[in-house]
Design an enzyme around this catalytic site. Structure first.
Site, PDB file in Angstrom:
ATOM      1  N   ARG A 186    -106.104   5.740 -43.300  1.00  0.00           N
ATOM      2  CA  ARG A 186    -106.324   5.768 -41.846  1.00  0.00           C
ATOM      3  C   ARG A 186    -107.802   5.633 -41.474  1.00  0.00           C
ATOM      4  NH1 ARG A 186    -102.736  10.395 -39.271  1.00  0.00           N
ATOM      5  NH2 ARG A 186    -103.468   9.343 -37.403  1.00  0.00           N
ATOM      6  N   HIS A 219    -106.428   0.721 -50.161  1.00  0.00           N
ATOM      7  CA  HIS A 219    -107.290   1.550 -49.312  1.00  0.00           C
ATOM      8  C   HIS A 219    -108.371   2.297 -50.085  1.00  0.00           C
ATOM      9  CE1 HIS A 219    -104.730   0.547 -45.990  1.00  0.00           C
ATOM     10  NE2 HIS A 219    -103.672   0.956 -46.659  1.00  0.00           N
ATOM     11  N   PRO A 221    -106.742  17.670 -44.367  1.00  0.00           N
ATOM     12  CA  PRO A 221    -107.201  18.772 -45.217  1.00  0.00           C
ATOM     13  C   PRO A 221    -107.992  19.805 -44.399  1.00  0.00           C
ATOM     14  CG  PRO A 221    -107.959  16.643 -46.076  1.00  0.00           C
ATOM     15  CD  PRO A 221    -107.356  16.393 -44.738  1.00  0.00           C
ATOM     16  N   GLU A 222    -107.761  21.065 -44.684  1.00  0.00           N
ATOM     17  CA  GLU A 222    -108.549  22.122 -44.071  1.00  0.00           C
ATOM     18  C   GLU A 222    -109.444  22.723 -45.160  1.00  0.00           C
ATOM     19  OE1 GLU A 222    -106.305  24.729 -41.472  1.00  0.00           O
ATOM     20  OE2 GLU A 222    -104.856  23.177 -41.023  1.00  0.00           O
TER      21      GLU A 222
END
Ligand SMILES: [Zn+2]
Length: 282
Positions: free
Chosen positions: A112, A93, A2-3
């Site tokens: 991750r 997760h 994400p930016e």
């Protein structure tokens, strides 16, 4: 990853849902993210508080609580926040689960595990925020992001302009996708040494960065990689990228095939005609 626009879209979604809700229960997984999840501080400083508002600084979400404490979340590479009915089965997760007083959970899922969760207790929140904020670059929508600042930080740096735009300690929130798009919009070759750009180039970069980031926010963030909104639906409107991911496709301006190269390990797209290296010397 994400930016800024994606994080801002998530912030706005959370802001529409969370203020006024009380956190009734907190569960954490056994795993560590980029840093260990602060279990004890969560129980001590976050549990039982109600959510006042949600802010953003760089790519961090600041969940501000009624008593002055804050919960700071970074989504890393693959993190996503979902707001779901408490009975929804948990996923493997889901590393942090905040159960709210409206029978919903705010869940941080991060396969991750490059994300992070930090607690600022009320007693130290202001100091913690000042120190944190000083370590992040200027906000692209803030007044400090202007041609004077950019000229100054570029003056002694031979790094390519694209690397400068992505330098998180100098400029917040611009990642690979938007750096590519901003440079195409300004007709500046991504490999141009930052110190060679003129005031006029930086003025264009400021204007185009804001325009492109705002457009991305308005269209609800872009669907990339693992990014999902808080609702868990990958249903965001896809921003029309002009160069990113368009290797060999015709340039939208001159029809020349878009080229791809690698810069600092990141895919770098540009139009060899529109962004000729001659364009930056006026
Ligand atoms: Zn072109």
């Amino acid at each position: 990853m994400p930016e800024l626009p994606e994080v801002e879209v998530i912030r706005r979604e959370l802001l529409a849902q969370l203020p006024g809700r009380t956190i009734e229960h907190i569960a954490c997984s056994r795993h560590r993210l980029r840093t260990a999840i602060p279990r004890q501080p969560l129980q001590e400083h976050i549990l039982g508080r109600s959510i006042r508002t949600i802010d953003r600084r760089a790519k961090y979400l600041l969940i501000r609580l009624s008593d002055g404490a804050s919960l700071v979340i970074h989504l890393g590479m693959s993190g996503k926040l979902t707001l779901v009915d408490r009975r929804t089965p948990r996923h493997k997760h889901d590393h942090l689960v905040l159960s709210l007083d409206d029978a919903r959970d705010l869940r941080l899922n991060d396969s991750r595990r490059f994300g992070s969760v930090v607690v600022w207790p009320a007693a130290h929140a202001e100091t913690a925020e000042r120190v944190f904020s000083a370590g992040e670059g200027v906000e692209p929508f803030g007044a400090e992001f202007n041609e004077d600042y950019l000229l100054r930080i570029a003056s002694n740096r031979k790094i390519p302009v694209k690397a400068l735009l992505m330098h998180a300690k100098l400029i917040a929130g611009i990642g690979n996708i938007y750096a590519n798009e901003i440079l195409f919009a300004t007709r500046i070759h991504p490999l141009t040494p930052a110190c060679q750009l003129k005031r006029r180039d930086w003025q264009k970069i400021v204007t185009e960065a804001r325009r492109i980031l705002q457009q991305a926010i308005d269209t609800g963030g872009s669907t990339i990689a693992d990014f999902l909104g808080t609702s868990g639906h990958p249903g965001y409107f896809q921003l029309q990228f002009k160069v990113y991911g368009r290797k060999d496709a015709p340039c939208t301006h001159c029809r020349q095939p878009i080229m791809r190269t690698t810069l600092a390990g990141r895919a770098t797209y540009f139009c060899p005609l529109c962004q000729s290296t001659d364009n930056c010397h006026h």
